[in-house]
Design a protein around this motif. Structure first.
Motif, PDB file in Angstrom:
ATOM      1  N   ARG A  65      55.712  57.470  49.174  1.00  0.00           N
ATOM      2  CA  ARG A  65      54.681  58.524  49.172  1.00  0.00           C
ATOM      3  C   ARG A  65      53.741  58.356  50.361  1.00  0.00           C
ATOM      4  O   ARG A  65      53.337  59.338  50.993  1.00  0.00           O
ATOM      5  CB  ARG A  65      53.890  58.478  47.867  1.00  0.00           C
ATOM      6  CG  ARG A  65      54.605  59.064  46.668  1.00  0.00           C
ATOM      7  CD  ARG A  65      53.660  59.271  45.497  1.00  0.00           C
ATOM      8  NE  ARG A  65      53.127  58.004  44.977  1.00  0.00           N
ATOM      9  CZ  ARG A  65      53.712  57.302  44.016  1.00  0.00           C
ATOM     10  NH1 ARG A  65      54.854  57.714  43.474  1.00  0.00           N
ATOM     11  NH2 ARG A  65      53.160  56.178  43.593  1.00  0.00           N
ATOM     12  N   GLN A  66      53.424  57.130  50.669  1.00  0.00           N
ATOM     13  CA  GLN A  66      52.488  56.880  51.763  1.00  0.00           C
ATOM     14  C   GLN A  66      53.100  57.165  53.134  1.00  0.00           C
ATOM     15  O   GLN A  66      52.371  57.345  54.119  1.00  0.00           O
ATOM     16  CB  GLN A  66      52.013  55.419  51.707  1.00  0.00           C
ATOM     17  CG  GLN A  66      51.283  55.040  50.425  1.00  0.00           C
ATOM     18  CD  GLN A  66      49.940  55.718  50.264  1.00  0.00           C
ATOM     19  OE1 GLN A  66      49.388  56.267  51.225  1.00  0.00           O
ATOM     20  NE2 GLN A  66      49.402  55.693  49.051  1.00  0.00           N
ATOM     21  N   LEU A  67      54.421  57.218  53.192  1.00  0.00           N
ATOM     22  CA  LEU A  67      55.093  57.479  54.473  1.00  0.00           C
ATOM     23  C   LEU A  67      55.326  58.957  54.734  1.00  0.00           C
ATOM     24  O   LEU A  67      55.833  59.322  55.807  1.00  0.00           O
ATOM     25  CB  LEU A  67      56.437  56.739  54.524  1.00  0.00           C
ATOM     26  CG  LEU A  67      56.388  55.201  54.449  1.00  0.00           C
ATOM     27  CD1 LEU A  67      57.779  54.631  54.682  1.00  0.00           C
ATOM     28  CD2 LEU A  67      55.398  54.626  55.442  1.00  0.00           C
ATOM     29  N   VAL A  68      54.955  59.806  53.801  1.00  0.00           N
ATOM     30  CA  VAL A  68      55.128  61.246  53.996  1.00  0.00           C
ATOM     31  C   VAL A  68      54.360  61.693  55.241  1.00  0.00           C
ATOM     32  O   VAL A  68      53.188  61.360  55.422  1.00  0.00           O
ATOM     33  CB  VAL A  68      54.640  62.028  52.758  1.00  0.00           C
ATOM     34  CG1 VAL A  68      54.608  63.528  53.048  1.00  0.00           C
ATOM     35  CG2 VAL A  68      55.531  61.744  51.566  1.00  0.00           C
ATOM     36  N   ILE A  88      61.188  48.249  55.049  1.00  0.00           N
ATOM     37  CA  ILE A  88      62.460  48.739  55.602  1.00  0.00           C
ATOM     38  C   ILE A  88      63.142  49.672  54.614  1.00  0.00           C
ATOM     39  O   ILE A  88      63.638  50.748  54.985  1.00  0.00           O
ATOM     40  CB  ILE A  88      63.377  47.550  55.969  1.00  0.00           C
ATOM     41  CG1 ILE A  88      62.845  46.824  57.207  1.00  0.00           C
ATOM     42  CG2 ILE A  88      64.819  48.027  56.217  1.00  0.00           C
ATOM     43  CD1 ILE A  88      63.568  45.534  57.522  1.00  0.00           C
ATOM     44  N   GLU A  89      63.191  49.277  53.346  1.00  0.00           N
ATOM     45  CA  GLU A  89      63.828  50.110  52.335  1.00  0.00           C
ATOM     46  C   GLU A  89      63.144  51.468  52.235  1.00  0.00           C
ATOM     47  O   GLU A  89      63.809  52.512  52.133  1.00  0.00           O
ATOM     48  CB  GLU A  89      63.798  49.406  50.979  1.00  0.00           C
ATOM     49  CG  GLU A  89      64.727  48.219  50.873  1.00  0.00           C
ATOM     50  CD  GLU A  89      66.188  48.618  51.078  1.00  0.00           C
ATOM     51  OE1 GLU A  89      66.630  49.614  50.459  1.00  0.00           O
ATOM     52  OE2 GLU A  89      66.879  47.947  51.863  1.00  0.00           O
ATOM     53  N   ALA A  90      61.814  51.474  52.261  1.00  0.00           N
ATOM     54  CA  ALA A  90      61.087  52.738  52.180  1.00  0.00           C
ATOM     55  C   ALA A  90      61.372  53.609  53.393  1.00  0.00           C
ATOM     56  O   ALA A  90      61.536  54.832  53.268  1.00  0.00           O
ATOM     57  CB  ALA A  90      59.587  52.463  52.061  1.00  0.00           C
ATOM     58  N   CYS A  91      61.462  52.996  54.556  1.00  0.00           N
ATOM     59  CA  CYS A  91      61.753  53.768  55.773  1.00  0.00           C
ATOM     60  C   CYS A  91      63.161  54.353  55.733  1.00  0.00           C
ATOM     61  O   CYS A  91      63.382  55.514  56.098  1.00  0.00           O
ATOM     62  CB  CYS A  91      61.569  52.886  57.002  1.00  0.00           C
ATOM     63  SG  CYS A  91      59.842  52.535  57.413  1.00  0.00           S
ATOM     64  N   LEU A  92      64.133  53.557  55.282  1.00  0.00           N
ATOM     65  CA  LEU A  92      65.498  54.060  55.178  1.00  0.00           C
ATOM     66  C   LEU A  92      65.584  55.236  54.197  1.00  0.00           C
ATOM     67  O   LEU A  92      66.278  56.220  54.448  1.00  0.00           O
ATOM     68  CB  LEU A  92      66.440  52.939  54.723  1.00  0.00           C
ATOM     69  CG  LEU A  92      66.764  51.862  55.761  1.00  0.00           C
ATOM     70  CD1 LEU A  92      67.511  50.707  55.109  1.00  0.00           C
ATOM     71  CD2 LEU A  92      67.590  52.445  56.900  1.00  0.00           C
ATOM     72  N   ASN A  93      64.869  55.135  53.087  1.00  0.00           N
ATOM     73  CA  ASN A  93      64.909  56.178  52.069  1.00  0.00           C
ATOM     74  C   ASN A  93      64.074  57.401  52.435  1.00  0.00           C
ATOM     75  O   ASN A  93      64.248  58.466  51.840  1.00  0.00           O
ATOM     76  CB  ASN A  93      64.444  55.616  50.729  1.00  0.00           C
ATOM     77  CG  ASN A  93      65.435  54.642  50.131  1.00  0.00           C
ATOM     78  OD1 ASN A  93      66.638  54.854  50.197  1.00  0.00           O
ATOM     79  ND2 ASN A  93      64.944  53.548  49.564  1.00  0.00           N
ATOM     80  N   SER A  94      63.174  57.239  53.407  1.00  0.00           N
ATOM     81  CA  SER A  94      62.285  58.342  53.780  1.00  0.00           C
ATOM     82  C   SER A  94      62.631  58.952  55.132  1.00  0.00           C
ATOM     83  O   SER A  94      61.979  59.907  55.561  1.00  0.00           O
ATOM     84  CB  SER A  94      60.832  57.845  53.814  1.00  0.00           C
ATOM     85  OG  SER A  94      60.441  57.304  52.574  1.00  0.00           O
TER      86      SER A  94
END
Length: 250
Positions: A65-68, A88-94
């Motif tokens: 959510r914070q990477l939106v 890294i996981e959040a970046c890959l998924n976003s």
């Protein structure tokens, strides 16, 4: 700034993160500063006139959510052995590009292992974009071009100056792992302060000792040289002190 070009600097309240944020703002590309300490992040944001976000790295959904709205993340909050993987996981998924300033061997190797996932997601994963290992990687690549048949690479450092508290903490946390070198393309564990030798630095010869810096991981990806050792200039009494730590490191 166009939201599509916004970038987030996580760990902006740390020594290195703050310096990067200041320089980016000076160049007219201020980041969205972020971290888990609300008061410290608010202080950085106010001083630089930046937007800010406050979040920890223990909730994958919240990180996403914070990477939106972010095009990229520059991750500066160590120790990266604990913090890099969730980001890294959040970046890959976003679908957000990821960079960090780690010098940790395991983090560099973990990031490299995500290559296929990153390509599928259209995301660039670029670990170790700080002092360790960019200058030495450039040197290693230059040497490889000049010596294309080289089978062994030795990198040696002297006069690296002071280090931040975060870097010192990471070095202490990695002591139990002992030393690391690359042998025949694979990273191998060796005793702490495994080898020492005299290195002919520009300012004159100095004793140096093997250290488990990030180049043990990154230089192989950059050059393909299968055997890599990294040395740090150190006086002989400190080398002896490190060797006395071997039983504790184990």
């Amino acid at each position: 700034m166009n939201a599509q070009l916004s970038w987030l600097l996580y760990g902006a309240n740390g020594y290195t993160g703050r310096r990067i944020a200041e320089e980016a703002a000076r160049r007219g590309r201020p980041p969205v500063v972020a971290g888990r300490d609300a008061a410290k992040i608010a202080k950085v944001a106010a001083s630089l006139g930046c937007d800010s976000r406050v979040f920890a790295l223990d909730d994958p959904a919240d990180i996403r959510r914070q990477l939106v709205g972010m095009a990229a993340v520059l991750h500066c909050a160590g120790p990266f052995s604990a913090t890099a993987e969730p980001m890294i996981e959040a970046c890959l998924n976003s679908g957000v590009h990821y960079l960090d300033i780690t010098g940790e061997i395991d983090v560099i190797e973990h990031t490299a292992a995500q290559d296929a996932r990153a390509r599928a997601a259209g995301v660039a994963l670029l670990p170790a974009v700080g002092f360790d290992v960019v200058p030495s990687d450039c040197l290693a690549a230059m040497l490889r071009r000049r010596l294309p048949d080289a089978k062994k690479l030795e990198l040696a450092f002297a006069g690296t100056g002071t280090i931040s508290r975060g870097t010192a903490r990471t070095m202490l946390e990695n002591l139990p792992q002992g030393g690391r070198v690359r042998v025949d393309g694979r990273i191998a564990k060796v005793p702490l302060a495994w080898k020492s030798k005299e290195i002919p630095f520009r300012a004159g010869p100095r004793p140096a000792v093997t250290i488990p810096w990030g180049d043990v991981a990154s230089a192989w990806h950059s050059t393909g040289v299968p055997n890599i050792e990294v040395y740090l200039a150190m006086d002989r009494r400190h080398i002896a002190w490190l060797r006395r730590l071997r039983p504790a490191a184990g």
